[in-house]
Design an enzyme around this catalytic site. Structure first.
Site, short mmCIF file in Angstrom:
data_model
loop_
_atom_site.label_atom_id
_atom_site.label_comp_id
_atom_site.label_asym_id
_atom_site.label_seq_id
_atom_site.Cartn_x
_atom_site.Cartn_y
_atom_site.Cartn_z
NE ARG A 78 4.80 12.18 -6.94
CZ ARG A 78 3.87 11.34 -6.46
NH1 ARG A 78 3.33 11.57 -5.29
NH2 ARG A 78 3.53 10.30 -7.14
CG HIS A 129 -1.95 2.89 -5.97
ND1 HIS A 129 -0.68 2.48 -5.63
CD2 HIS A 129 -2.79 2.01 -5.37
CE1 HIS A 129 -0.75 1.39 -4.85
NE2 HIS A 129 -2.03 1.10 -4.69
CB CYS A 137 -14.65 17.46 -4.40
SG CYS A 137 -15.09 18.39 -2.91
CB CYS A 162 -19.21 21.39 -1.87
SG CYS A 162 -17.59 20.64 -1.65
CB THR A 204 6.13 -3.09 -7.54
OG1 THR A 204 5.43 -2.86 -6.32
CG2 THR A 204 5.93 -4.52 -8.00
CB SER A 205 9.20 -1.99 -2.83
OG SER A 205 7.98 -1.34 -2.49
C1 BJW Z 1 13.52 -0.78 -10.30
C2 BJW Z 1 14.16 0.16 -11.05
C3 BJW Z 1 14.34 -0.17 -12.37
C4 BJW Z 1 14.04 0.98 -9.13
N1 BJW Z 1 13.92 -1.34 -12.83
N2 BJW Z 1 13.12 -1.95 -10.75
C5 BJW Z 1 -2.03 -5.53 4.72
C6 BJW Z 1 -0.91 -5.62 5.50
C7 BJW Z 1 -0.29 -4.46 5.96
C8 BJW Z 1 -0.78 -3.21 5.64
C9 BJW Z 1 -1.90 -3.12 4.86
C10 BJW Z 1 -2.51 -4.28 4.40
N3 BJW Z 1 -3.57 -3.90 3.65
C11 BJW Z 1 -3.64 -2.56 3.61
C12 BJW Z 1 -2.62 -2.06 4.35
C13 BJW Z 1 -2.37 -0.60 4.57
C14 BJW Z 1 -1.69 0.07 3.41
C15 BJW Z 1 -0.33 -0.57 3.19
O1 BJW Z 1 -0.10 -1.34 2.31
N4 BJW Z 1 0.63 -0.19 4.03
C16 BJW Z 1 2.00 -0.69 3.91
C17 BJW Z 1 2.96 0.48 3.85
C18 BJW Z 1 2.24 -1.63 5.05
N5 BJW Z 1 -2.47 0.03 2.19
C19 BJW Z 1 -3.43 0.90 1.97
O2 BJW Z 1 -3.70 1.78 2.78
C20 BJW Z 1 -4.21 0.79 0.67
N6 BJW Z 1 -5.59 0.83 0.97
C21 BJW Z 1 -6.24 -0.21 1.50
O3 BJW Z 1 -5.73 -1.30 1.62
O4 BJW Z 1 -7.51 0.07 1.88
C22 BJW Z 1 -8.24 -0.86 2.68
C23 BJW Z 1 -9.53 -0.18 3.04
C24 BJW Z 1 -10.72 -0.84 2.81
C25 BJW Z 1 -11.91 -0.23 3.15
C26 BJW Z 1 -11.91 1.07 3.68
C27 BJW Z 1 -10.74 1.74 3.88
C28 BJW Z 1 -9.52 1.11 3.54
C29 BJW Z 1 -3.97 2.01 -0.22
C30 BJW Z 1 -2.57 2.09 -0.69
C31 BJW Z 1 -2.36 3.38 -1.50
C32 BJW Z 1 -0.89 3.59 -1.84
N7 BJW Z 1 -0.71 4.91 -2.32
C33 BJW Z 1 0.59 5.32 -2.81
C34 BJW Z 1 0.55 6.83 -3.11
C35 BJW Z 1 -0.22 7.09 -4.40
C36 BJW Z 1 -0.28 8.54 -4.70
C37 BJW Z 1 1.08 9.15 -4.97
O5 BJW Z 1 1.79 8.71 -5.86
O6 BJW Z 1 1.43 10.08 -4.26
O7 BJW Z 1 0.94 4.58 -3.98
S1 BJW Z 1 1.92 4.95 -1.70
C38 BJW Z 1 3.11 4.57 -2.93
O8 BJW Z 1 3.48 3.17 -2.80
C39 BJW Z 1 2.37 4.67 -4.26
C40 BJW Z 1 2.86 3.47 -4.98
O9 BJW Z 1 1.96 3.14 -6.03
C41 BJW Z 1 2.93 2.44 -3.89
C42 BJW Z 1 3.78 1.25 -4.22
O10 BJW Z 1 5.10 1.60 -4.39
P1 BJW Z 1 5.97 0.92 -5.54
O11 BJW Z 1 5.38 1.24 -6.85
O12 BJW Z 1 6.17 -0.51 -5.22
O13 BJW Z 1 7.31 1.77 -5.44
P2 BJW Z 1 8.55 1.59 -4.43
O14 BJW Z 1 9.28 2.87 -4.47
O15 BJW Z 1 8.12 1.09 -3.12
O16 BJW Z 1 9.41 0.45 -5.10
C43 BJW Z 1 10.03 0.62 -6.37
C44 BJW Z 1 10.87 -0.62 -6.63
O17 BJW Z 1 11.42 -0.48 -7.92
C45 BJW Z 1 12.04 -0.79 -5.65
O18 BJW Z 1 11.99 -2.09 -5.10
C46 BJW Z 1 13.29 -0.65 -6.54
O19 BJW Z 1 14.31 -1.59 -6.25
C47 BJW Z 1 12.75 -0.95 -7.89
N8 BJW Z 1 13.42 -0.25 -8.97
N9 BJW Z 1 14.47 1.25 -10.22
C48 BJW Z 1 13.31 -2.21 -11.95
N10 BJW Z 1 14.97 0.70 -13.20
ZN ZN Z 2 -16.98 19.49 -3.63
#
Ligand code: BJW
Ligand code: ZN
Length: 257
Positions: A78, A129, A137, A162, A204-205
């Site tokens: 990426r 994110h 680290c 580390c 965003t989805s």
């Molecule tokens: C177009 C288009 C065009 C296409 N024009 N549109 C509550 C309920 C259930 C679960 C949870 C909850 N709270 C927390 C959770 C757990 C979890 C979660 O949400 N899980 C779900 C899968 C159910 N969340 C977490 O773990 C988060 N942390 C957290 O809540 O911590 C709590 C905590 C507290 C204290 C201690 C410990 C923990 C962290 C979430 C981190 C997400 N990380 C990622 C990876 C980042 C690094 C990387 O890039 O590799 O972030 S996952 C991935 O998804 C990435 C994105 O930012 C994120 C969102 O995705 P996004 O941007 O919406 O993309 P897509 O692909 O899903 O959608 C794209 C959309 O665009 C589509 O709909 C298309 O139709 C559209 N599209 N072309 C307009 N041209």
């Molecule tokens: Zn370190």
């Protein structure tokens, strides 16, 4: 001559422009879809797999512990992909909106880690994110450093303090978002509560929390809420207005003067 679809779109564009004129503050949430027209792969839907892995399988601390070379391979690819891409009209439309509202009344909260908003010229940016072009680290408090390296296949860079494996400075599933970022989102929504707020989500989805719930925070502050997305988002029902389409076309058009 306009057909019915054109007329409907024109009406929607006029209404959106009207809401924007009336708004006194603007909060925007973006996701991977906003970068899709720059050539960045989205996470879900068509093309949402990487070498057969779901993002939930490679973007977690457990995956990194189990197989750091696999996870680095994912991020190296990426990082390399970022070299050839450019911001698109959707990114630039948001820069224009920031200029129009001014820094105090505009906030761009992005889930994207690709850096394209900053490259386009957005300043009031909260990257909840993290950043793909950053490394930190996995164990110690070594500060995050900018890092564009795509590490050689099969290697895992060690921490110079580390010795533990370094990792990309992104937020994985199960990890808490930076408390300062969440506070910044709340602060913005709470500032000047008497001023009319517009909340716009794009590309965003609505599948990932807590970002998927920001629309509720905005609604609780009586914001008008808009969603621009190519497909129906999981949280579409929480918005007042939903426009289906591409952000690269709709963001510049919807919010034209
Ligand atoms: C177009 C288009 C065009 C296409 N024009 N549109 C509550 C309920 C259930 C679960 C949870 C909850 N709270 C927390 C959770 C757990 C979890 C979660 O949400 N899980 C779900 C899968 C159910 N969340 C977490 O773990 C988060 N942390 C957290 O809540 O911590 C709590 C905590 C507290 C204290 C201690 C410990 C923990 C962290 C979430 C981190 C997400 N990380 C990622 C990876 C980042 C690094 C990387 O890039 O590799 O972030 S996952 C991935 O998804 C990435 C994105 O930012 C994120 C969102 O995705 P996004 O941007 O919406 O993309 P897509 O692909 O899903 O959608 C794209 C959309 O665009 C589509 O709909 C298309 O139709 C559209 N599209 N072309 C307009 N041209
Ligand atoms: Zn370190």
């Amino acid at each position: 001559m306009h057909d019915r679809v054109d007329d409907e779109l024109e009406t929607a564009l006029d209404r959106a422009a009207g809401f924007l004129r009336a708004a006194e503050r603007l909060a925007v949430l973006t996701g991977a879809g906003v970068s899709a027209e720059s050539g960045v792969a989205t996470f879900r839907g068509a093309g949402g797999l990487w070498e057969g892995h779901r993002v939930e399988d490679v973007a977690t601390p457990f995956a990194f512990e189990r197989d750091p070379t696999l996870v680095w391979r994912f991020y190296n690819a990426r990082r390399a992909g970022l070299r050839t891409i450019r911001p698109n009209p959707g990114h630039y439309a948001l820069v224009a909106l920031e200029e129009r509202f001014g820094p105090a009344r505009f906030a761009l909260v992005t889930q994207n880690v690709d850096g394209l908003h900053r490259r386009a010229g957005s300043h009031r940016l909260i990257e909840i994110h993290g950043r793909l072009l950053g490394t930190r680290c996995s164990r110690c408090e070594r500060p995050e450093t900018p890092d564009e390296t795509a590490y050689p296949e099969g290697t895992v860079p060690p921490c110079d303090r580390c010795g533990a494996p370094l990792r990309p400075a992104v937020v994985w599933f199960g990890e808490a978002l930076d408390a300062d970022h969440l506070e910044a989102v709340h602060d913005f929504l709470d500032r000047w509560r008497s001023k009319r707020l517009l909340f716009l989500a794009a590309g965003t989805s609505g599948a990932v929390w807590p970002a998927a719930g920001f629309v509720d925070l905005a609604r609780a502050r009586r914001a008008e809420t808009w969603l621009v997305n190519a497909e129906r988002a999981d949280n579409a029902g929480r918005f007042d207005h939903v426009r289906q389409g591409s952000s690269g076309t709709l963001l510049p058009a919807l919010f034209r003067e």
